[in-house]
Design a protein around this motif. Structure first.
Motif, PDB file in Angstrom:
ATOM      1  N   GLU A  71       0.441  -1.388   0.516  1.00 20.43           N
ATOM      2  CA  GLU A  71      -0.302  -0.078   0.279  1.00 20.43           C
ATOM      3  C   GLU A  71       0.673   1.786   0.048  1.00 20.43           C
ATOM      4  O   GLU A  71       2.649   1.335   0.571  1.00 20.43           O
ATOM      5  CB  GLU A  71      -1.061   0.026   1.326  1.00 20.43           C
ATOM      6  CG  GLU A  71      -0.298  -0.207   2.315  1.00 20.43           C
ATOM      7  CD  GLU A  71      -1.477   0.611   3.723  1.00 20.43           C
ATOM      8  OE1 GLU A  71      -2.704   1.073   3.654  1.00 20.43           O
ATOM      9  OE2 GLU A  71      -1.051   0.036   4.282  1.00 20.43           O
ATOM     10  N   THR A  89     -14.486  -1.087 -12.440  1.00 23.06           N
ATOM     11  CA  THR A  89     -15.285  -2.226 -11.003  1.00 23.06           C
ATOM     12  C   THR A  89     -13.389  -0.975 -10.507  1.00 23.06           C
ATOM     13  O   THR A  89     -12.480  -2.082 -10.404  1.00 23.06           O
ATOM     14  CB  THR A  89     -15.512  -3.242 -10.815  1.00 23.06           C
ATOM     15  OG1 THR A  89     -16.066  -3.667 -11.009  1.00 23.06           O
ATOM     16  CG2 THR A  89     -14.946  -3.193  -9.354  1.00 23.06           C
ATOM     17  N   PHE A  90     -14.193  -0.268  -9.233  1.00 23.28           N
ATOM     18  CA  PHE A  90     -12.380   0.408  -8.656  1.00 23.28           C
ATOM     19  C   PHE A  90     -12.089  -0.111  -7.870  1.00 23.28           C
ATOM     20  O   PHE A  90     -13.232  -0.821  -7.077  1.00 23.28           O
ATOM     21  CB  PHE A  90     -12.564   1.767  -8.639  1.00 23.28           C
ATOM     22  CG  PHE A  90     -12.587   3.029 -10.109  1.00 23.28           C
ATOM     23  CD1 PHE A  90     -11.239   3.126 -10.395  1.00 23.28           C
ATOM     24  CD2 PHE A  90     -13.546   3.342 -10.540  1.00 23.28           C
ATOM     25  CE1 PHE A  90     -11.259   3.771 -11.481  1.00 23.28           C
ATOM     26  CE2 PHE A  90     -13.884   4.227 -11.852  1.00 23.28           C
ATOM     27  CZ  PHE A  90     -12.830   4.090 -12.475  1.00 23.28           C
ATOM     28  N   GLU A  91     -10.846  -0.459  -7.535  1.00 20.77           N
ATOM     29  CA  GLU A  91     -10.347  -0.979  -6.250  1.00 20.77           C
ATOM     30  C   GLU A  91      -8.861  -1.253  -5.908  1.00 20.77           C
ATOM     31  O   GLU A  91      -7.913  -0.456  -7.083  1.00 20.77           O
ATOM     32  CB  GLU A  91     -11.092  -2.770  -5.892  1.00 20.77           C
ATOM     33  CG  GLU A  91     -10.250  -3.528  -7.438  1.00 20.77           C
ATOM     34  CD  GLU A  91     -10.421  -4.946  -7.293  1.00 20.77           C
ATOM     35  OE1 GLU A  91     -11.475  -5.052  -7.006  1.00 20.77           O
ATOM     36  OE2 GLU A  91     -10.210  -5.810  -8.240  1.00 20.77           O
ATOM     37  N   GLY A  92      -8.743  -1.328  -4.708  1.00 22.38           N
ATOM     38  CA  GLY A  92      -6.683  -1.404  -4.842  1.00 22.38           C
ATOM     39  C   GLY A  92      -6.678   0.154  -5.295  1.00 22.38           C
ATOM     40  O   GLY A  92      -7.044   1.245  -4.584  1.00 22.38           O
ATOM     41  N   ASP A 114      -6.547   1.676  -7.847  1.00 25.32           N
ATOM     42  CA  ASP A 114      -7.286   2.761  -8.652  1.00 25.32           C
ATOM     43  C   ASP A 114      -8.589   2.941  -7.917  1.00 25.32           C
ATOM     44  O   ASP A 114      -8.321   4.412  -8.281  1.00 25.32           O
ATOM     45  CB  ASP A 114      -7.942   1.417  -9.926  1.00 25.32           C
ATOM     46  CG  ASP A 114      -7.323   0.992 -11.327  1.00 25.32           C
ATOM     47  OD1 ASP A 114      -5.806   1.428 -10.399  1.00 25.32           O
ATOM     48  OD2 ASP A 114      -7.078   0.303 -11.793  1.00 25.32           O
ATOM     49  N   GLU A 115      -8.966   2.754  -6.951  1.00 29.53           N
ATOM     50  CA  GLU A 115     -10.364   3.215  -6.188  1.00 29.53           C
ATOM     51  C   GLU A 115      -9.444   4.774  -5.256  1.00 29.53           C
ATOM     52  O   GLU A 115      -9.778   5.635  -5.394  1.00 29.53           O
ATOM     53  CB  GLU A 115     -10.262   2.024  -5.194  1.00 29.53           C
ATOM     54  CG  GLU A 115     -11.312   2.869  -3.917  1.00 29.53           C
ATOM     55  CD  GLU A 115     -12.641   3.889  -4.693  1.00 29.53           C
ATOM     56  OE1 GLU A 115     -12.798   4.675  -3.864  1.00 29.53           O
ATOM     57  OE2 GLU A 115     -13.391   3.577  -6.310  1.00 29.53           O
ATOM     58  N   GLN A 116      -8.057   3.973  -4.849  1.00 33.81           N
ATOM     59  CA  GLN A 116      -7.058   5.307  -4.535  1.00 33.81           C
ATOM     60  C   GLN A 116      -7.750   6.729  -5.302  1.00 33.81           C
ATOM     61  O   GLN A 116      -7.543   7.867  -4.372  1.00 33.81           O
ATOM     62  CB  GLN A 116      -5.893   4.700  -3.485  1.00 33.81           C
ATOM     63  CG  GLN A 116      -5.027   5.378  -2.511  1.00 33.81           C
ATOM     64  CD  GLN A 116      -4.469   5.055  -1.955  1.00 33.81           C
ATOM     65  OE1 GLN A 116      -3.960   4.036  -2.840  1.00 33.81           O
ATOM     66  NE2 GLN A 116      -3.649   5.858  -1.274  1.00 33.81           N
TER      67      GLN A 116
END
Length: 430
Positions: free
Chosen positions: A292, A362-365, A367-369
């Protein structure tokens, strides 16, 4: 021939087709593109085999929806892409639709090589999913000659794992002095094993956002600089506390030893000011032990200022010489707005500029940040600066090189300022 003279010889024009009947999504009705006649378009982009496969899937979907339009696509790596465009420009034979880079937008636009998209916005090209700031990115003079595909913004990446090892909390925001104090605290707490950051005055973008906070541009629309020698001197002198072997930032010598890996990517610095889409690259450099990153807003120069902006990762443009402007505009619309294309690309081309395309992801990880970060800085986002002047890349590189020499201590700030203004004089008056 220089690029500028090649392009100047290539300026040409074509008649615009009448706007077709459009649906609510900006596409042509009845599954027929533009005039409904059989049309072939050439489309060019830079990238690799992975991106090529994504474009192939996307174009196949487009041709299914508009069976009368055939799209032939080609791709090259970045340098070869622009070499070929320059050759084509000299002969008036640019591809109908091109993936485009912001650095070349003014050069091609001012030489009359790109189609005015104005008549097609709101017709073949649906603009409902774009903010006014993002649409303004593609404007040169008063003419829209390109449409952003994706955006990024300036931010501060931090390393939570390194910070935890020092016992220092993440950067909580504040002024540039607050940032320098935080960086010094990190360096001191680690015993010099980890550095708070890198001398931020080596990046022209940090100078730019300070100028924007003061109501100025790095370079104005007419190509003149928005700063004088005294302001650049002040900026470079402000980095003295982070430079050198005794500074709170990593030394230039250490950076040279680990090149081409960055100090942040090598796990030696706890922060880095950069574009927000660099996160995946940093995680790749750091390795599997790091899962992260932190991402926070840059230091504040003037409270409440609109100092940040969304920069296009890349754009789409249409050649002025196209014989099929309406159909070309429909292809651009599909490539920047389709949720299905969004699902195919994800953030391969950056964070999609169109909300319609983002709806397909679908944003995650990380990409979502990044998505959440760009939402969090909405109050600091202003209009994009004037499109980069011809030769901007040369000046950006000169700024970086001078920053490196300041880091080594081989050049005084006074001499660095003198050299940069000398380089500007040549670039702006050539």
């Amino acid at each position: 021939m220089t690029t500028a003279s090649v392009l100047a010889l290539a300026a040409c024009s074509s008649d615009s087709a009448e706007d077709p009947e459009t649906s609510a999504t900006g596409g042509s009705t009845a599954g027929a593109g533009g005039s409904g006649e059989e049309v072939t378009l050439d489309f060019a982009f830079w990238g690799n085999d992975v991106r090529a496969d994504m474009y192939t899937q996307s174009i196949d979907l487009f041709m299914e929806e508009y069976p009368n339009i055939t799209v032939n696509s080609t791709f090259l790596d970045y340098p070869a892409f622009w070499e070929k465009r320059q050759t084509e420009a000299a002969g008036g034979g640019l591809p109908d639709v091109m993936q485009f880079d912001y650095s070349y937008l003014r050069q091609y636009s001012e030489n009359g090589l790109l189609l005015d998209l104005g008549p097609h916005l709101g017709n073949e090209i649906n603009t409902d999913g774009f903010t006014e700031q993002i649409l303004g990115i593609g404007v040169v003079g008063d003419t829209t000659t390109a449409l952003p595909i994706s955006t990024n913004a300036w931010g501060v990446y931090t390393n939570p794992q390194l910070l935890e090892s020092t016992g220092v909390a993440d950067f909580a925001g504040g002024t540039w002095d607050d940032y320098k104090a935080w960086a010094a605290e990190v360096t001191e707490a680690s015993g010099g094993e980890i550095f708070g950051g890198t001398d931020y005055t080596g990046r022209i973008q940090n100078f730019e956002i300070q100028l924007r906070a003061e109501g100025k541009n790095l370079f104005n629309e007419d190509g003149t600089p928005g700063f004088d020698e005294a302001r650049l001197t002040e900026f470079w002198e402000s980095g003295a506390e982070m430079r050198g072997d005794d500074g709170s930032g990593i030394s230039q010598q250490r950076l040279e030893e680990i090149y081409p890996t960055s100090g942040f990517g090598a796990g030696l610095t706890a922060s880095e000011l950069t574009w927000d889409n660099f996160g995946a690259g940093y995680l790749g450099e750091l390795g599997e032990d790091y899962t992260e990153l932190g991402l926070v807003a840059p230091p504040v120069t003037v409270e409440g200022a609109k100092d940040l902006y969304q920069k296009p990762s890349m754009l789409h443009a249409i050649a002025q010489n196209t014989e099929h402007p309406a159909e070309s505009a429909m292809l651009v619309d599909f490539l920047v707005n389709s949720p299905e294309v969004g699902a195919i690309f994800g953030t391969n081309r950056g964070l999609p500029a169109s909300s319609a395309m983002r709806d397909g992801i679908t944003f995650e990880g990380l990409d979502e940040q990044i998505r959440a970060y760009e939402e969090s800085i909405a109050d600091r986002l202003g209009d994009a600066p004037p499109v980069p002047l011809v030769g901007y890349g040369t000046l950006e590189e000169k700024f970086r090189v001078l920053g490196t020499e300041l880091g080594f201590g081989t050049l005084s700030v006074e001499d660095a300022v003198s050299q940069f203004f000398g380089e500007m004089d040549v670039t702006l008056n050539s």
